[in-house]
Design an enzyme around this catalytic site. Structure first.
Site, mmCIF file in Angstrom:
data_model
loop_
_atom_site.group_PDB
_atom_site.id
_atom_site.type_symbol
_atom_site.label_atom_id
_atom_site.label_comp_id
_atom_site.label_asym_id
_atom_site.label_seq_id
_atom_site.Cartn_x
_atom_site.Cartn_y
_atom_site.Cartn_z
ATOM 1 N N CYS A 1 29.974 31.300 42.556
ATOM 2 C CA CYS A 1 28.831 30.864 43.077
ATOM 3 C C CYS A 1 27.774 31.984 42.409
ATOM 4 C CB CYS A 1 28.738 30.833 44.354
ATOM 5 S SG CYS A 1 29.985 29.873 45.153
ATOM 6 N N ARG B 1 27.808 30.317 35.238
ATOM 7 C CA ARG B 1 28.899 30.597 35.864
ATOM 8 C C ARG B 1 29.457 29.153 36.648
ATOM 9 N NH1 ARG B 1 28.655 35.674 38.429
ATOM 10 N NH2 ARG B 1 29.721 34.898 40.488
ATOM 11 N N TRP C 1 30.046 26.829 44.240
ATOM 12 C CA TRP C 1 31.044 26.283 43.482
ATOM 13 C C TRP C 1 31.970 25.813 44.770
ATOM 14 C CZ3 TRP C 1 34.303 27.770 38.586
ATOM 15 C CH2 TRP C 1 35.135 26.598 38.507
ATOM 16 N N ASN D 1 28.297 34.654 48.401
ATOM 17 C CA ASN D 1 29.494 34.567 47.499
ATOM 18 C C ASN D 1 30.482 35.081 48.129
ATOM 19 O OD1 ASN D 1 27.561 33.306 45.633
ATOM 20 N ND2 ASN D 1 27.666 34.965 44.246
ATOM 21 N N GLY D 2 31.714 34.476 47.711
ATOM 22 C CA GLY D 2 33.300 34.851 48.308
ATOM 23 C C GLY D 2 33.779 34.010 49.311
ATOM 24 N N GLU E 1 53.238 34.888 26.597
ATOM 25 C CA GLU E 1 51.564 34.629 26.480
ATOM 26 C C GLU E 1 51.147 36.108 25.772
ATOM 27 O OE1 GLU E 1 47.764 33.937 27.502
ATOM 28 O OE2 GLU E 1 49.661 32.618 27.016
ATOM 29 N N LYS F 1 48.630 35.810 22.624
ATOM 30 C CA LYS F 1 47.101 36.457 22.582
ATOM 31 C C LYS F 1 47.012 37.389 21.216
ATOM 32 C CE LYS F 1 45.159 34.754 25.081
ATOM 33 N NZ LYS F 1 46.155 33.637 25.717
ATOM 34 N N GLU G 1 46.529 34.852 18.229
ATOM 35 C CA GLU G 1 45.019 34.040 18.420
ATOM 36 C C GLU G 1 44.008 34.864 17.730
ATOM 37 O OE1 GLU G 1 45.126 31.090 22.048
ATOM 38 O OE2 GLU G 1 45.392 33.135 22.687
ATOM 39 N N HIS H 1 71.525 38.270 19.118
ATOM 40 C CA HIS H 1 72.057 37.187 18.484
ATOM 41 C C HIS H 1 71.132 36.583 17.371
ATOM 42 C CE1 HIS H 1 75.012 36.350 21.572
ATOM 43 N NE2 HIS H 1 74.265 36.774 22.675
ATOM 44 N N LYS I 1 37.854 26.091 21.992
ATOM 45 C CA LYS I 1 38.305 26.442 23.583
ATOM 46 C C LYS I 1 38.749 25.065 24.115
ATOM 47 C CE LYS I 1 37.999 28.722 27.255
ATOM 48 N NZ LYS I 1 39.197 29.924 27.182
#
Length: 613
Positions: free
Chosen positions: A2, A27, A74, A100-101, A488, A492, A495, A511, A608
């Protein structure tokens, strides 16, 4: 994620507040609202939808007050609606609050205030705050001096969770009170004017003289002064910062790149994603889906279907789900899923993950699964996205907008929400794993603070990046959950630095892949599981004896004489370790790319949101 804006001065507040909200639209939000002091009363208008719709409301154009607060929301508690939008007022319409929170103990506070005669209009956690302020303000023993600030101080001391709040009151119409804990808030100053915002870009047009609040700070603001208090209500001094960002840097909150900003936003993103799904003492809360014990008891298998980073989040969570609910979990690449004729029927649950909610392969896999009778759950970061309209149920992460192409905070938020979902399933099934479930809950609550600790130790990562940025090949190894994080980490690096990298299970080196290890090749290992420590150390020793240089990410007791390049992370349950172990490796990929002079936020050939199959 928010947004808050506030103004106190001599100008008409509403245009300033609306402009600030427009600056915070990046945001993400689903509703917006504004409140100003108009004469002896508070005028408050809010609606579901965009800031422009709020701006175009006839009532907003009539506001003339010079003190006000505004908010973009949000949804976390309650669906997007005008009633649930901020600002929220107390029962007497004397206090208005934007927040917010997440207030984790709002249910208990609602019960307390309900017993004291207060009623509630919304489904939100925030509505308890103005009523708590009213409760303390009207108590007979409330101090006359700094009465509003003291009432706010008492109210926030009752809150468990995170908050950034701004408060105005018709009872003290020439001041504003703000407070923060675990959610950002800043105050901008000009002569006879003060500006409040959750992000600096919202107010940088008006002033670059900024006070940044720390956790526990409370500030009493008038047109001509600011008094700062610590959490114990002692008056404190604060240094005013002069912000020298240009407009582009302001959008990045002062960070050089969006990716770096988003890496450092992960504590807040994880905290927001946890939200109130993990209220203390309660079962995990997923009221937004309707999964019964009877249905779960009949499930024969679960598929987690996703692409790229989202698929890696699924791999990281597969062990938690299988461990807690004893149902086979398969993690599938969405682009392959339909074409291998997976075994799907009405006893199959499909969980599809897409940060943008627009990933074409994942949406196609979800549609195909529904046609074969499966129940579907979408995990997304974007409200109203295509996948959320197709799925039977939707669960949102609350990572906020992710601008950089290489995903960072979405990944850790996805692991967090999927881990909570696994716990929820276990509690629905009433499995005999109460101690483990309670332990995992406690560990998840601690993730934001532990991620913050990891982010404080960036220098060794920068130095290692300088050593390897000219490499052609890099290898990542790990066992169990550490292997999921290695995949991951490898993605990164590929990418954004264009360095070829591969991830292998540590035990698989012998192996075949060990044939690729020679003098000065870089091997990066992750070790976070005590049970696998000895074998994992032996695997790293195998590559060192062949001349490899190594970097080790670990929270285990490992001798630095054997492994001189160690990045230490906090202790965490091994099943949750990918949330912490990936952070240094996100940073490593970032710093390697910077050393190479590449465009970190827009790597070549990537988009994206991948909306083609």
């Amino acid at each position: 994620m928010c947004g808050i804006v506030g103004y106190i001065g001599n100008e008409k507040a509403s245009p300033i507040l609306i402009k600030g909200l427009l600056k915070l639209e990046y945001r993400g939000y689903d509703s917006a609202g504004i409140a100003t002091l108009e004469g002896e009363n508070i005028s408050c208008f809010k609606n579901k939808g965009r800031v422009k719709e709020l701006q175009n409301m006839k009532e907003v154009s009539t506001l003339n007050g010079t003190i006000g607060i505004a908010h973009t929301r949000w949804a976390t508690h309650g669906k997007p609606s005008s009633t649930n939008a901020h600002p929220h007022l107390d029962n007497s319409n004397s206090f208005a609050v934007v927040h917010n929170g997440i207030i984790e103990n709002y249910s208990e506070l609602r019960t307390f205030l309900g017993n004291a005669g207060y009623t509630f209009l919304s489904e939100t956690d925030t509505e308890v705050i103005p009523n708590l302020i009213h409760y303390y303000y009207t108590k007979e023993d409330a101090e006359e001096k700094n009465k509003l600030a003291n009432a706010v101080r008492k109210a926030v001391s009752d809150l468990k969770g995170s908050y950034a709040i701004s408060v105005i009151s018709k009872l003290e119409p020439n001041k504003m009170i703000v407070a923060r804990k675990d959610s950002p808030l800043v105050i901008g100053i000009k002569e006879n004017e003060k500006y409040i915002a959750s992000d600096i870009p919202a107010i940088l047009e008006y002033t670059n003289n900024i006070y940044i609040l720390n956790d526990g700070d409370i500030a009493e603001i008038t047109r001509n002064s600011i008094t700062f208090y610590d959490k114990d209500f002692n008056v404190i001094d604060k240094k005013c910062e002069v912000i020298t960002w240009d407009a582009k840097a302001a959008d990045k909150n002062g960070y050089e790149d969006y990716m770096l900003k988003e890496i450092f936003e992960q504590p807040v993103a994880i905290r927001e994603t946890i939200g109130t799904r993990l209220n203390i003492g309660d079962k995990c809360n997923f009221d937004d889906i309707n999964i019964s014990k009877e249905y779960l008891s009949e499930i024969s298998r679960i598929y987690i279907v996703a692409c790229g980073t989202a698929m890696h989040a699924g791999l990281a969570v597969k062990p938690i789900m299988e461990r807690l609910i004893s149902i086979p979990v398969e993690v599938d690449i969405a682009s392959e899923f339909r074409y291998r004729d997976p075994l799907i029927d009405e006893r199959t649950l499909i969980i599809c993950i897409s940060q943008s909610g627009e990933t074409a392969d994942t949406i196609a896999a979800l549609k195909s699964a529904k046609e074969q009778g499966a129940k579907t759950i979408a995990i997304s970061n974007v409200i109203g996205s295509s996948i959320t309209r197709e799925a039977d149920y939707t669960i949102y992460t609350h990572a906020g907008p992710e601008i950089a192409v290489a995903s960072t905070k979405a990944y850790t938020s996805q692991i967090t929400i999927l881990s909570l979902l696994a716990i929820y399933f276990a509690e629905v099934l009433d499995v005999d794993e109460k101690n483990m479930i309670n332990n995992l809950k406690d560990e998840i609550r601690e993730l934001p603070s532990k991620v913050s600790i990891v982010l404080e130790n960036t220098e060794p990562i920068k130095e290692f990046a300088k050593r390897i940025y000219k490499e052609k090949d890099v290898f990542f190894i790990g066992r169990g959950s550490d292997y999921a994080a290695s995949m991951e980490a490898s993605l990164k690096l590929k990418e954004i630095s264009y360095i070829h990298s591969d991830a292998y299970q540590s035990g698989e080196l012998k192996h075949g892949p060990i044939a690729l290890i020679e003098e000065d090749v870089t091997v990066i290992g992750i070790i976070t599981d005590r049970r696998l420590l000895e074998k994992s150390v032996s695997n790293l020793a195998e590559v060192i004896t062949r001349g490899a240089k190594t970097l080790l990410i670990t929270n285990q007791n490992i001798n630095e004489a054997e492994f001189p390049n160690i990045i230490r992370i906090p202790q965490v349950h091994p099943l949750l370790s990918p949330v912490l172990s990936i952070i240094p490796l996100q940073l490593l990929a970032y710093y390697v790319s910077k050393e190479k002079g590449l465009d970190v936020d827009k790597p070549r050939n990537l988009a994206k949101s991948v909306t083609v199959e």
